[in-house]
Structures are given as C-alpha cells and as structure tokens.
Write a protein that holds these residues in place. Sequence first.
Motif, short mmCIF file in Angstrom:
data_model
loop_
_atom_site.label_atom_id
_atom_site.label_comp_id
_atom_site.label_asym_id
_atom_site.label_seq_id
_atom_site.Cartn_x
_atom_site.Cartn_y
_atom_site.Cartn_z
N GLU A 2 -14.22 1.17 6.44
CA GLU A 2 -13.15 1.88 5.33
C GLU A 2 -13.51 3.44 5.79
O GLU A 2 -12.37 4.18 5.92
CB GLU A 2 -13.44 1.39 4.12
CG GLU A 2 -12.25 1.74 3.23
CD GLU A 2 -12.29 1.14 1.99
OE1 GLU A 2 -13.41 0.25 1.69
OE2 GLU A 2 -11.45 1.28 0.86
N ILE B 80 -5.45 -2.02 5.21
CA ILE B 80 -6.06 -1.07 5.95
C ILE B 80 -6.04 -1.29 7.28
O ILE B 80 -5.80 -0.55 8.34
CB ILE B 80 -7.40 -0.73 5.60
CG1 ILE B 80 -7.65 -0.68 3.92
CG2 ILE B 80 -8.04 0.21 6.32
CD1 ILE B 80 -6.82 0.57 3.59
N SER C 253 1.34 -11.32 2.66
CA SER C 253 1.01 -10.48 1.69
C SER C 253 1.84 -9.22 2.22
O SER C 253 2.08 -8.28 1.15
CB SER C 253 -0.42 -10.33 1.58
OG SER C 253 -0.91 -9.80 2.65
N PRO D 69 -0.78 1.29 10.73
CA PRO D 69 -0.18 2.43 10.63
C PRO D 69 -0.04 2.55 9.12
O PRO D 69 0.14 1.74 8.33
CB PRO D 69 0.98 2.19 11.30
CG PRO D 69 1.28 0.78 11.36
CD PRO D 69 -0.15 0.14 11.45
N ARG E 105 9.35 -1.34 13.25
CA ARG E 105 8.63 -0.47 12.52
C ARG E 105 9.34 0.70 12.02
O ARG E 105 9.80 1.58 12.83
CB ARG E 105 7.38 0.19 13.57
CG ARG E 105 6.54 -0.93 14.28
CD ARG E 105 5.57 -0.55 14.94
NE ARG E 105 4.99 0.60 14.08
CZ ARG E 105 4.35 1.78 14.75
NH1 ARG E 105 4.47 2.15 15.82
NH2 ARG E 105 3.32 2.28 14.01
N LYS F 163 -6.31 -7.44 3.83
CA LYS F 163 -5.57 -7.79 2.56
C LYS F 163 -5.11 -6.68 2.02
O LYS F 163 -4.24 -6.41 1.44
CB LYS F 163 -6.55 -8.72 1.64
CG LYS F 163 -6.35 -10.08 1.83
CD LYS F 163 -6.70 -10.94 0.61
CE LYS F 163 -8.05 -11.36 1.43
NZ LYS F 163 -9.02 -12.14 0.36
N GLY F 164 -6.14 -5.39 2.01
CA GLY F 164 -5.62 -4.25 1.39
C GLY F 164 -4.89 -3.48 2.06
O GLY F 164 -4.38 -2.46 1.85
N THR G 255 0.70 1.65 1.07
CA THR G 255 0.61 0.34 0.90
C THR G 255 -0.70 -0.06 0.27
O THR G 255 -1.05 -1.11 0.27
CB THR G 255 0.21 -0.21 2.47
OG1 THR G 255 -0.60 0.55 3.06
CG2 THR G 255 1.60 0.08 3.13
N THR H 123 -2.87 -2.80 -3.51
CA THR H 123 -3.87 -3.94 -3.67
C THR H 123 -5.29 -3.29 -3.66
O THR H 123 -6.14 -3.79 -4.59
CB THR H 123 -3.85 -5.00 -2.56
OG1 THR H 123 -2.51 -5.44 -2.53
CG2 THR H 123 -4.93 -6.06 -2.92
N GLU H 124 -5.56 -2.62 -2.55
CA GLU H 124 -6.92 -1.86 -2.32
C GLU H 124 -7.14 -0.73 -3.62
O GLU H 124 -8.22 -1.11 -4.01
CB GLU H 124 -6.69 -0.98 -1.15
CG GLU H 124 -7.99 -0.23 -0.95
CD GLU H 124 -7.77 0.88 0.06
OE1 GLU H 124 -8.75 1.57 0.29
OE2 GLU H 124 -6.73 1.21 0.47
#
Lengths: 259, 259
Positions: free
Chosen positions: B30, B73, A174, B86, A186, B70-71, A99, A102-103
């Motif tokens: 993070e 995490i 998003s 998760p 999930r 948004k990322g 996922t 974006t990061e």
Amino acid sequence: MSAADQIFAMLKESSQSGAPLYLQLRRSIEEAVNRGLIGPGDALPSERDIASKADISRVTVRKAVQDLVKGGILVQRHGSGTFVAPRMERVEQSLSRLTSFTEDMARRGMNVRSVWLDRGLYAPSPDEMMVLGLSSTELVARVARLRIANDTPLAIERAALSANVLPDPEAIGSSLYAALETTGNRPVRAVQRISATNLGDADARLLEVPPGVAGLQIERISYLASGKVIEFTRSVYRGDAYDFVAELRLTGPGEELRP
Amino acid sequence: MSAADQIFAMLKESSQSGAPLYLQLRRSIEEAVNRGLIGPGDALPSERDIASKADISRVTVRKAVQDLVKGGILVQRHGSGTFVAPRMERVEQSLSRLTSFTEDMARRGMNVRSVWLDRGLYAPSPDEMMVLGLSSTELVARVARLRIANDTPLAIERAALSANVLPDPEAIGSSLYAALETTGNRPVRAVQRISATNLGDADARLLEVPPGVAGLQIERISYLASGKVIEFTRSVYRGDAYDFVAELRLTGPGEELRP
DNA sequence: GGCTATTGGTATTTTATTGGTATTATTCCG
DNA sequence: CGGAATAATACCAATAAAATACCAATAGCC
C-alpha cells in the motif's frame, strides 16, 4: 504495541490505591479510549497479555474488559481479539480518490458491505438518453446499491451506462470500474457535481433517516478518451454522517492556473 | 524489477514485528503505491515471486493482495498478473479559483454583488481560540457577507481571522484574500470540508428559502507557508441553487492494458 | 492453431492464539 | 458466622493465520 504500553503506563501511574484492581484497570482502558490513545477499530492487547504484563489474573482483566463491553466501549470477537468499538461520528471521504470507500471504512475498523438495489437492463429515461447519447431503441444498464458500514446505511449509488458497454449488469463483482476495464471501456475523465438536497421518502427510508433531512448529492459523468460519455452516476450520502474533504493548494503568483 | 525490490526493501525495514505477516505485507504494498514507487498500470511481481523472495507462503501473499484488490488499489487478471489499479484523481485547482465566488458566478454570466452582514473585532469564541490559536486576551476579526447573484441570495460566508493579520476589517474591499496579500499574509494551503445541513431559521431567512431546506456547508481552514492557521471560514450555500463542481482525471498508463 | 510455461483461483488442513466458562480460594464487611 | 464481592486456576471453543496441493485461465512461443 504502543497502544498497549499507553495503557500499562496509565495503569502504573494510577494512584487509586485501595480500589479494586479490576476497577483501576477499567478506568485506565476507558481513559485511553477517551483520550484517543487507541482509536475505534484498534485492537487491545489480548487478555493474557494484559494479565501477564500487569501481573494480575486474567479473570480480573476479563472482568474489567467485560464491563466495558457491556457499556458498548469495547467489542470482543471470539478467537480474534478485543477491539475498541467503532463509533459512527462523521465519516470523512477524500475527494481526491474516488474508489476508496471500502478501504476508507476498513481503516476505521468498520464492517462494510453493499446491498444490490437494482441490476438490470431497461428502456432509457429521457435524462439517460440525453446524457449517454442513446436512441430510444437502445437499452440502458442500471446498477444501484446501498452502501452500509456497521449496519448503518451511508449512501445510495445509482449508475447508468449504455447496455453496449455493460451487457450483463448481473456479472458485476465488487467494482464497477473493474467490470468496465474488462470490456476495454476505461473512463479517463469525469466531472463531478456536489449539491445538497432534501431526501425524498424512498431514499430516506433506505438510509433510515426521517424524510426531508439534508443529504449530499453527487452526480458524476465519466468520459472515455474519445470524449464519449460512458457512465452517469447519481449518489446520495447521508448528510449527518458524511463529510467530503478536499485539500487545496494555492498556486504561486507567477504561475498560470492551467496552460 | 525495481518495483519489486522497493517492496521487498520496505518489507524488510518494516519493524512491525508481532503483526500478522499478511498485514505487514499489505502495508508495504500500500505504501509503495501511495509513495508512487509503483504507479497505476505497473505490474506487481507474481504472487509466487513475492512469496519465495519474502520467504512466506503464497496464500499469505494472496491474502494481502486480495485485501487490496477488494479495496480497489490493485487489479488482478487471471493468467496475466496483478497490476496497480488506475484511479481517479481530482485535477488540482488553485485556492483562489475554487473559492472565488465572484469569478465563478461571472463565468456563468451572472450579476454578482455582496451585502456585508458583519465586519468587526470581537472577543474570540472557544472554537475560534482553538482553531486560530488565540489567547483569550487577543481579538478575532469576523467578516460575514451575503452573496447575491442576479438578485437571488446564494450564500452566506462567515470568516474568522486573528486581529493581528486583519486589524481593520472595515477596510476590506471586495476581496478578503487581496486584503491579506497587502499585509503579507498569504495562505498557501487550505483544507475544505463539505457537508449537508438543514438550514436554520436565521440562515434560511437570509437566503430567502423556507427553514429546513438542504444547504451545502463548507468549512475551510487556510494555512500560511509556515503552517500557521490564518483563516477559518464557514459558508452555507443554498442547496437548490449552487453546485460544487470538481473535475477528475484517471491516472493510468499511457498504453492500453488490453489490446 | 495448438502446445506450454506462467499466472491467478480454490479447497482443505494444521496450528497457534484468542475469547468463553466452570470451579475454587480469598477477602471484606455486616 | 455468613454472604457477597474479588481474585485465581484449569480447561473448552471459536477464529484467524499459514501451509500444502491442486485447478483454471491467459499469454507467448513454436
């Protein structure tokens, strides 16, 4: 901070005496970028910082910086700062984390955005009926988006889910997975298949490349804990701009692979 | 509580003075997640808790947290709290299992054979000198073969090793890794890069496809336990006939988040 | 079931920092 | 002498960072 010091050190050592100050500074910054001391997306010290530390006028600093901005080496944002221009090169995405698109991009100083290509409920295709286990009377939710970094389209993501688990595709924020969480569905396991294809006309146009160039295609099927298939995603990445990186570890001689 | 303290401790020790507060906090969180101090499903302290304990405004905390949301995490639920999201992780696969073409095909019930394209000692190319850490006086062993399943050519494998570890390329049996084992040079780690390219004329002819079709290109660098690079392999797979399969698993809490 | 404390969500404002610009003095060279 | 490149000063404008105050949803308790 370190980046700044690199520049200043370089400026000091520069024995280009005689040359105009702004030229010396320009070369120093340029070299710092080329040597990778400051990477794409990194911020330069403010014009005032450079000026005071190098003990020259801010206008002189500005002249040097602006030359590099015009040359596309640097990017300036009013009120924010001066940054090393992000180069597209090849983007590497770790295979271990899914996922983090974006990061991942944000870390490179890239401006990421997505454009919805499709969000709606449809009658399922034979493929979708097979994989998702739908009957012909049920509906399928399709979610497709174009992922864009720095105005360069990088990938197309097309997901298909049973309408039961995603009754309102329009409501997705998003993250698709976040939306699934809220409905209590999930995925706990997924199988991914990576292959290469020649991009068709439609996809090539979306990704702004000539038709027929190679693209990375990833098909993913996600499963619930019950073993039921919940999601089927087919993504196409621009082959010229994207790499997938995987780290492998060799298990010891005594250990079995998987019990 | 412990999780919270970890973050705060990390925030204190962070000597990133000068950077914006919200960035310092974001990095701290993070890192706490990446280091596993707070695992998937765990709750973060409330925004107000973090704010008061770190003695910064809640909006600042929120800015940091929202970036991570948004990322992908973190996950937030209104009225409930903020949780570590998760995430899908690739299930660990052994090096031998991933790279053993023969085993892979045999599992699919295919008849496999190989044809040697090249086996010999050469003066190293600049690329090989760089990656393998060779001097221009040393030699490089190149091993290339065409892999064929059911009389259909599927892949071209080109490996380069230092001549020190493979002095006699002709003596290789069916497995390169087996040959390495006998000399005591056993890779324990490898990094793979997967990308897509349009096949050139030569490779296309070998794989019996028209030039320009998409192919999966895999570059692999293998490391010894000492960290030294031992092998550099570049393989090209027919995009229409070979898939690269990876299994992913969602790491998360044992219990359900939402009852 | 409904109240309430606690949680995340939002709008607005203030302040400091950043790049942007116009104007002026200086130097160098033809 | 004059023009162009160079450099400095002073002020303007946009943005981001941070704080305050208030809104809304959830969970848990009674």
